[in-house]
Scaffold this active site. Structure first.
Site, PDB file in Angstrom:
ATOM      1  N   LYS A 197      30.163  18.124 -39.947  1.00 63.72           N
ATOM      2  CA  LYS A 197      29.290  18.641 -38.804  1.00 63.72           C
ATOM      3  C   LYS A 197      28.178  17.773 -37.747  1.00 63.72           C
ATOM      4  O   LYS A 197      28.437  16.882 -38.661  1.00 63.72           O
ATOM      5  CB  LYS A 197      27.966  19.874 -39.046  1.00 63.72           C
ATOM      6  N   ASP A 221      21.352  21.499 -46.043  1.00 62.98           N
ATOM      7  CA  ASP A 221      23.210  21.582 -44.671  1.00 62.98           C
ATOM      8  C   ASP A 221      23.959  22.110 -45.987  1.00 62.98           C
ATOM      9  O   ASP A 221      24.973  22.503 -45.095  1.00 62.98           O
ATOM     10  CB  ASP A 221      23.267  20.186 -44.625  1.00 62.98           C
TER      11      ASP A 221
END
Ligand code: C5P
Length: 316
Positions: free
Chosen positions: A11, A141
């Protein structure tokens, strides 16, 4: 023995604002997270023993339980003892493509892949929200990495609101492979320097979150307006990481001068990225940076934004 093969995408942070601290020692964040097509390949295989073994082709990846992939398997064993008793342990093999310690959630996405792999291997039938709440126990995350795509992340980063997928843009990533930034250091230093301006009441935090929801960034994403998205990129952690690491600052300036829609550091760095309208533009920028910075430690990648979280590519 059953085997699953999965892809675990990295990401980038399109937006990262630190708005306060939390009683648990973490920070209240408002972020926009975006999956990219660069991903690790994982194989998860029942091994018929009581053990969890990790193999990885990258020498800097730890193979013990400091690795989130191992912690993810251990968490599943604790949460689902009957399934573990029935199906036994696993061998996890990671073919690493995501740069390590880079601000790209490389470890977190491997952890998310192990959660999904064991869910499938052990026939648990967990839902995405269930996998995400397990993921929150492993790292801030991990929940995002399960579902991927484009999402607003708040709280520690684990509260997710998916928004319009943004997968039509390309990105150049650049990182010195001899540099790494400690994420705890980055947050602690930010707190020391900017803690006075933290919002610490619930109403203030909620209002900051809703401002992002209804604000120009989310609108630009829903319109797929690449130029506007490029102008609105933001990362508070740049304020502490760039002064401490002049090489990262210089890399950002070189990328920015080479063109594209916008340039920003991802997470706590040290990866810097430039968003681009096309693959051709991204390759052009990559080549300019390669020509300009003659440093054998500089690594560059071109990839696309992606709407995918963890994907199963094969099982046998
Ligand atoms: O959750 P994760 O293990 O990825 O976080 C790594 C470190 O980053 C934490 O130990 C903490 O120092 C910092 N952090 C934070 N606030 C967050 C997320 C991470 O202070 N919301």
């Amino acid at each position: 023995m059953r085997t699953y093969q999965l892809i675990a995408p990295a990401k980038i942070n399109l937006y990262l604002e630190i708005i306060g601290d939390r009683p648990d020692g973490y920070h209240e964040l408002v972020m926009i997270l975006q999956s990219i097509a660069l991903g690790d390949h994982l194989e998860i295989r029942s091994n018929g023993t009581q053990g969890v073994n990790l193999h990885c082709n990258h020498p800097l990846v730890p193979l013990d339980n400091t690795n989130i992939a191992v912690r993810a398997a251990e968490l599943m064993i604790v949460e689902f003892p009957e399934a573990f008793a029935k199906y036994g342990g696993v061998d996890i093999t990671i073919d690493k493509h995501i740069p390590v310690a880079a601000g790209l959630a490389g470890g977190s996405t491997d952890g998310a892949a192990v959660l999904l792999g064991l869910d499938l291997l052990w026939k648990l039938g967990l839902t995405v929200p269930q996998l995400q709440s397990l993921g929150a126990k492993l790292g801030s995350d991990v929940p995002f990495c399960v579902g991927g795509g484009t999402a607003i992340a708040t709280g520690r980063g684990e509260k997710l609101d998916p928004i319009h997928d943004l997968d039509n843009l390309w990105v150049v990533l650049a990182k010195y492979n001899n540099l790494s930034v400690s994420t705890p250091w980055a947050y602690q230093t930010y707190k020391k320097q900017f803690g006075d301006s933290y919002i610490n009441d619930k109403t203030g935090i909620t209002s900051r979150t809703s401002q992002l929801h209804s604000g120009p960034f989310v609108q630009a994403i829903s319109e797929g307006n690449g130029s506007r998205i490029g102008q609105l990129l933001h990362n508070d952690l740049e304020k502490v990481v760039l002064p401490k690491y002049p090489q990262v600052e210089q890399l950002k300036q070189v990328l920015k001068a080479a063109g594209g829609l916008g340039t920003m550091m991802s997470g706590s760095g040290p990866t810097v990225f430039t968003l681009c309208q096309s693959q051709t533009e991204a390759e052009r920028i990559k080549n300019i940076v390669k020509d300009e910075i003659k440093d054998g430690n500089l690594e560059l990648w071109v990839t696309k934004l992606s709407s995918n979280g963890i994907q199963v590519i094969n099982n046998e």
